[in-house]
Design a protein around this motif. Structure first.
Motif, PDB file in Angstrom:
ATOM      1  N   ALA A   1       0.857  -1.196   0.000  1.00  0.00           N
ATOM      2  CA  ALA A   1       0.000   0.000   0.000  1.00  0.00           C
ATOM      3  C   ALA A   1       0.888   1.239   0.000  1.00  0.00           C
ATOM      4  O   ALA A   1       1.820   1.344   0.808  1.00  0.00           O
ATOM      5  CB  ALA A   1      -0.912  -0.004   1.221  1.00  0.00           C
ATOM      6  N   VAL A   2       0.597   2.172  -0.895  1.00  0.00           N
ATOM      7  CA  VAL A   2       1.465   3.333  -1.082  1.00  0.00           C
ATOM      8  C   VAL A   2       0.639   4.613  -1.228  1.00  0.00           C
ATOM      9  O   VAL A   2      -0.556   4.582  -1.514  1.00  0.00           O
ATOM     10  CB  VAL A   2       2.359   3.161  -2.332  1.00  0.00           C
ATOM     11  CG1 VAL A   2       3.365   2.043  -2.130  1.00  0.00           C
ATOM     12  CG2 VAL A   2       1.514   2.918  -3.581  1.00  0.00           C
ATOM     13  N   VAL A   3       1.336   5.738  -1.023  1.00  0.00           N
ATOM     14  CA  VAL A   3       0.750   7.074  -1.169  1.00  0.00           C
ATOM     15  C   VAL A   3       1.699   7.900  -2.028  1.00  0.00           C
ATOM     16  O   VAL A   3       2.926   7.773  -1.925  1.00  0.00           O
ATOM     17  CB  VAL A   3       0.582   7.761   0.206  1.00  0.00           C
ATOM     18  CG1 VAL A   3       0.002   9.169   0.032  1.00  0.00           C
ATOM     19  CG2 VAL A   3      -0.304   6.939   1.115  1.00  0.00           C
ATOM     20  N   LEU A   4       1.134   8.768  -2.866  1.00  0.00           N
ATOM     21  CA  LEU A   4       1.937   9.714  -3.628  1.00  0.00           C
ATOM     22  C   LEU A   4       1.331  11.104  -3.548  1.00  0.00           C
ATOM     23  O   LEU A   4       0.115  11.267  -3.684  1.00  0.00           O
ATOM     24  CB  LEU A   4       2.064   9.307  -5.095  1.00  0.00           C
ATOM     25  CG  LEU A   4       2.954  10.248  -5.934  1.00  0.00           C
ATOM     26  CD1 LEU A   4       3.807   9.475  -6.915  1.00  0.00           C
ATOM     27  CD2 LEU A   4       2.136  11.325  -6.648  1.00  0.00           C
ATOM     28  N   THR A   5       2.173  12.105  -3.318  1.00  0.00           N
ATOM     29  CA  THR A   5       1.797  13.506  -3.456  1.00  0.00           C
ATOM     30  C   THR A   5       2.935  14.232  -4.161  1.00  0.00           C
ATOM     31  O   THR A   5       4.110  13.946  -3.928  1.00  0.00           O
ATOM     32  CB  THR A   5       1.561  14.188  -2.089  1.00  0.00           C
ATOM     33  OG1 THR A   5       2.776  14.138  -1.315  1.00  0.00           O
ATOM     34  CG2 THR A   5       0.440  13.505  -1.314  1.00  0.00           C
ATOM     35  N   GLY A   6       2.586  15.171  -5.034  1.00  0.00           N
ATOM     36  CA  GLY A   6       3.583  16.034  -5.649  1.00  0.00           C
ATOM     37  C   GLY A   6       4.359  15.416  -6.787  1.00  0.00           C
ATOM     38  O   GLY A   6       3.859  14.582  -7.544  1.00  0.00           O
ATOM     39  N   TRP A   7       5.608  15.877  -6.960  1.00  0.00           N
ATOM     40  CA  TRP A   7       6.550  15.428  -7.987  1.00  0.00           C
ATOM     41  C   TRP A   7       6.073  15.719  -9.417  1.00  0.00           C
ATOM     42  O   TRP A   7       6.505  15.063 -10.359  1.00  0.00           O
ATOM     43  CB  TRP A   7       6.869  13.942  -7.828  1.00  0.00           C
ATOM     44  CG  TRP A   7       7.525  13.626  -6.528  1.00  0.00           C
ATOM     45  CD1 TRP A   7       6.989  12.955  -5.469  1.00  0.00           C
ATOM     46  CD2 TRP A   7       8.855  13.985  -6.124  1.00  0.00           C
ATOM     47  NE1 TRP A   7       7.890  12.866  -4.426  1.00  0.00           N
ATOM     48  CE2 TRP A   7       9.051  13.510  -4.807  1.00  0.00           C
ATOM     49  CE3 TRP A   7       9.908  14.674  -6.748  1.00  0.00           C
ATOM     50  CZ2 TRP A   7      10.246  13.688  -4.112  1.00  0.00           C
ATOM     51  CZ3 TRP A   7      11.092  14.864  -6.048  1.00  0.00           C
ATOM     52  CH2 TRP A   7      11.250  14.375  -4.752  1.00  0.00           C
ATOM     53  N   GLY A   8       5.157  16.663  -9.587  1.00  0.00           N
ATOM     54  CA  GLY A   8       4.686  17.013 -10.920  1.00  0.00           C
ATOM     55  C   GLY A   8       3.618  16.095 -11.465  1.00  0.00           C
ATOM     56  O   GLY A   8       3.168  16.256 -12.614  1.00  0.00           O
ATOM     57  N   VAL A   9       3.178  15.131 -10.647  1.00  0.00           N
ATOM     58  CA  VAL A   9       2.101  14.245 -11.076  1.00  0.00           C
ATOM     59  C   VAL A   9       0.831  15.082 -11.275  1.00  0.00           C
ATOM     60  O   VAL A   9       0.496  15.937 -10.464  1.00  0.00           O
ATOM     61  CB  VAL A   9       1.883  13.125 -10.044  1.00  0.00           C
ATOM     62  CG1 VAL A   9       0.601  12.365 -10.317  1.00  0.00           C
ATOM     63  CG2 VAL A   9       3.077  12.180 -10.045  1.00  0.00           C
ATOM     64  N   GLY A  10       0.137  14.860 -12.375  1.00  0.00           N
ATOM     65  CA  GLY A  10      -1.035  15.659 -12.715  1.00  0.00           C
ATOM     66  C   GLY A  10      -0.692  16.958 -13.409  1.00  0.00           C
ATOM     67  O   GLY A  10      -1.588  17.717 -13.790  1.00  0.00           O
ATOM     68  N   GLU A  11       0.616  17.223 -13.597  1.00  0.00           N
ATOM     69  CA  GLU A  11       1.071  18.435 -14.293  1.00  0.00           C
ATOM     70  C   GLU A  11       1.984  18.080 -15.462  1.00  0.00           C
ATOM     71  O   GLU A  11       1.713  18.428 -16.602  1.00  0.00           O
ATOM     72  CB  GLU A  11       1.823  19.344 -13.321  1.00  0.00           C
ATOM     73  CG  GLU A  11       1.022  19.764 -12.107  1.00  0.00           C
ATOM     74  CD  GLU A  11       1.885  20.508 -11.108  1.00  0.00           C
ATOM     75  OE1 GLU A  11       2.280  21.655 -11.419  1.00  0.00           O
ATOM     76  OE2 GLU A  11       2.179  19.949 -10.030  1.00  0.00           O
ATOM     77  N   THR A  12       3.077  17.393 -15.152  1.00  0.00           N
ATOM     78  CA  THR A  12       4.012  16.949 -16.196  1.00  0.00           C
ATOM     79  C   THR A  12       4.036  15.430 -16.335  1.00  0.00           C
ATOM     80  O   THR A  12       4.570  14.910 -17.312  1.00  0.00           O
ATOM     81  CB  THR A  12       5.437  17.444 -15.883  1.00  0.00           C
ATOM     82  OG1 THR A  12       5.848  16.920 -14.609  1.00  0.00           O
ATOM     83  CG2 THR A  12       5.490  18.961 -15.845  1.00  0.00           C
ATOM     84  N   HIS A  13       3.477  14.736 -15.346  1.00  0.00           N
ATOM     85  CA  HIS A  13       3.437  13.272 -15.347  1.00  0.00           C
ATOM     86  C   HIS A  13       1.995  12.852 -15.090  1.00  0.00           C
ATOM     87  O   HIS A  13       1.316  13.433 -14.245  1.00  0.00           O
ATOM     88  CB  HIS A  13       4.361  12.719 -14.255  1.00  0.00           C
ATOM     89  CG  HIS A  13       4.620  11.253 -14.363  1.00  0.00           C
ATOM     90  ND1 HIS A  13       5.751  10.736 -14.963  1.00  0.00           N
ATOM     91  CD2 HIS A  13       3.888  10.182 -13.965  1.00  0.00           C
ATOM     92  CE1 HIS A  13       5.718   9.416 -14.918  1.00  0.00           C
ATOM     93  NE2 HIS A  13       4.595   9.053 -14.319  1.00  0.00           N
TER      94      HIS A  13
END
Length: 328
Positions: A85-97
């Motif tokens: 189980a994992v979480v992701l926030t940021g890193w350009g996801v939804g913008e450049t990725h």
């Protein structure tokens, strides 16, 4: 990989379009971990991306959604295995990725954080980028040496996602919280989260003066612009404001007076590319300190099919607290 459902932003001659459609798994971007997404969230930046009001999206087509939680399906990363189980926030996801408002996501494993013990995926996205940013702000104030004994703490944009979590976290840490909002009808809601006082937005939205009457020792600002300038002018000597948003604008019509005459500090919060150590520290503190009943109180959940229709309301400030998108 087979096709899956996703919200997709596409470029047109007149602007952009947003639609919920099947997305070919072969078109996912490079990454060493593939995640079956169970929950995502709606954030202010998602609203900007989905409406095209600001040039948030840097490539097309784009799947919006700057955060998500789910389960690893496939991994070439040494830290993650299928089923994690994992979480992701940021890193350009939804913008450049390609982002999280979809049934699948493929990202770099170094961007992920293991889901903290005691949190469900739904709770992690109820916290989401907004709550994670609020926690980074609280940690910054603590590192600056500020404690509740120094005086009250103000939270601007208090009824939004960042503000709601910030109010709850500061109250839990023992602060006398002043919640600044332009939505007077949310006073009872904010007091239920821990606000001791409600401050009308007008008190912070006028033309800023270099200095004003000292009112608080600390603050978390998600608005920017004149609101941040006025918050700085009203901060006590030696105090600090953690700035983490720009809903009210990118400019800062302030002066050096708060900084050189009162020793006030402006603490910038970057939640997008935070290194792993402070990122995991923030999530561990959230799992430990954030009251789950309060989290439920500030959260609404919608199915994936309804996410696109909320973008305008989000930007207009008509969405309270956090909105979780249940993907599956």
């Amino acid at each position: 990989m087979a096709a899956f459902k996703a919200w997709v932003i596409e470029k047109t001659e007149s602007g952009q379009t947003l639609s919920l459609r099947d997305f070919d798994g072969a078109d996912l971007m490079d990454g060493d971990v593939t995640v079956r997404v169970s929950h995502s969230g709606l954030n202010y930046k998602d609203g900007l991306a989905m409406t095209g009001r600001m040039p948030v999206v840097r490539r097309f087509p784009m799947i919006p959604g700057i955060d998500f939680a789910g389960t690893v399906e496939a991994s070439d990363h040494p830290e993650y295995r299928p089923g994690d189980a994992v979480v992701l926030t940021g890193w350009g996801v939804g913008e450049t990725h390609l982002g999280g408002l979809a049934e699948r996501a493929r990202v770099r494993g170094d961007w992920l954080v293991p889901l903290p013990e005691g949190l469900s995926s739904a709770e992690a996205m109820a916290i989401g980028t907004a709550g994670y940013t609020a926690m980074l702000s609280v940690l910054a104030l603590e590192r600056h040496g500020l404690t509740p004994e120094a005086g009250p703490a103000v939270v601007t944009g208090a009824s939004g996602g960042v503000g709601s979590v910030a109010v709850a976290l500061l109250k839990r840490a023992g602060w006398h919280v002043i919640a600044a909002t332009g939505r007077g009808d949310e006073a009872d809601y904010l007091k239920s989260l821990g606000a001791a006082e409600i401050l009308e937005r007008e008190a912070l939205s006028g033309e800023p003066r270099p200095l004003a009457k000292e009112r608080w020792a600390a603050g978390i600002d998600a608005v920017g612009g004149k609101v941040l300038a006025n918050a700085l002018a009203m901060t006590k000597g030696g105090g600090a404001i953690a700035a983490c948003g720009n809903a009210g604008g990118m400019d800062l019509p302030s002066s050096v007076a708060p900084f050189i005459l009162r020793g006030v500090a402006l603490l910038g919060i970057n939640s997008v590319t935070t290194p792993q150590a402070p990122r995991r520290e923030a999530w561990a503190r959230l799992a430990r300190d954030l009251d789950r009943d309060l989290l439920k109180r500030m959260t609404a959940t919608v199915p994936l099919a309804e996410a696109g229709g909320l973008a305008e309301r989000l930007l207009e400030g008509r969405v309270r607290g956090r909105t979780v998108v249940a993907i599956t």
